[in-house]
Enzyme design. Sequence first.
Site, PDB file in Angstrom:
ATOM      1  N   CYS A   1       0.802  -1.223   0.000  1.00  0.00           N
ATOM      2  CA  CYS A   1       0.000   0.000   0.000  1.00  0.00           C
ATOM      3  C   CYS A   1       0.837   1.277   0.000  1.00  0.00           C
ATOM      4  O   CYS A   1       0.492   2.241  -0.680  1.00  0.00           O
ATOM      5  CB  CYS A   1      -1.002   0.005   1.136  1.00  0.00           C
TER       6      CYS A   1
ATOM      7  N   ASP B   1      -8.247   4.873  -3.415  1.00  0.00           N
ATOM      8  CA  ASP B   1      -7.277   3.875  -2.973  1.00  0.00           C
ATOM      9  C   ASP B   1      -6.833   3.056  -4.172  1.00  0.00           C
ATOM     10  O   ASP B   1      -7.604   2.241  -4.682  1.00  0.00           O
ATOM     11  CB  ASP B   1      -7.898   2.968  -1.912  1.00  0.00           C
TER      12      ASP B   1
ATOM     13  N   HIS C   1      -1.950   1.770   6.974  1.00  0.00           N
ATOM     14  CA  HIS C   1      -2.410   1.817   5.586  1.00  0.00           C
ATOM     15  C   HIS C   1      -2.125   3.213   5.024  1.00  0.00           C
ATOM     16  O   HIS C   1      -2.005   4.180   5.776  1.00  0.00           O
ATOM     17  CB  HIS C   1      -3.901   1.492   5.469  1.00  0.00           C
TER      18      HIS C   1
END
Length: 198
Positions: A129, A173, A156
């Site tokens: 991520c 995202d 994250h």
Amino acid sequence: SGLATARTFEDPALLQAAREAVPWARLVASARAQRPAVAQPAPGAPPDVEELRALLGWFKNEFFTWVDAPNCDVCGAPTSAVGMGVPSPAERRGRAGRVELYRCAAGHVTRFPRYNDPGVLLRTRRGRCGEWANCFTLIARAVGFDARWVLDVTDHVWCEVWLPAQKRWVHADPCEAALDAPLLYEKGWGKKLSYVVS
């Protein structure tokens, strides 16, 4: 630091490299094909939600690769984690704060530096991520979006993009190709967010 990462998104050379990596004309044409004729943007209008959706899809499905454990650099076999290593000078130049070590069944050790430099990530095109968000934020800014990097200190990273037509920051995202789904982490993943910084 996160601030150092965000500053790299303004580097003219990195923005140019990102523009060269994106098939922007194809993505814009694809986005426009999704709109009815009456909703087509005026020539020269800034990119909007459909272009952002196309960019997210391209990034996830064509450009970047998720890596849990890299295959062996020598034989290509699967590997297992064996610990952490110290970043080499070259890895440090790519702003790798840590290096994960993996071993294949034949005993070869593969290094997986966790790069933070989005310019390096334009070349490696892989990671988790953090790498995804760093590279995607640079790319989004390079093609004309006002994008910001978002860190959840729990574990994250993603980004948000300002959409002028909606007059708001929208969750984006790249790992999930998720757009405007800010409750994904708490409701979808059951994550307990502690502190989020944009």
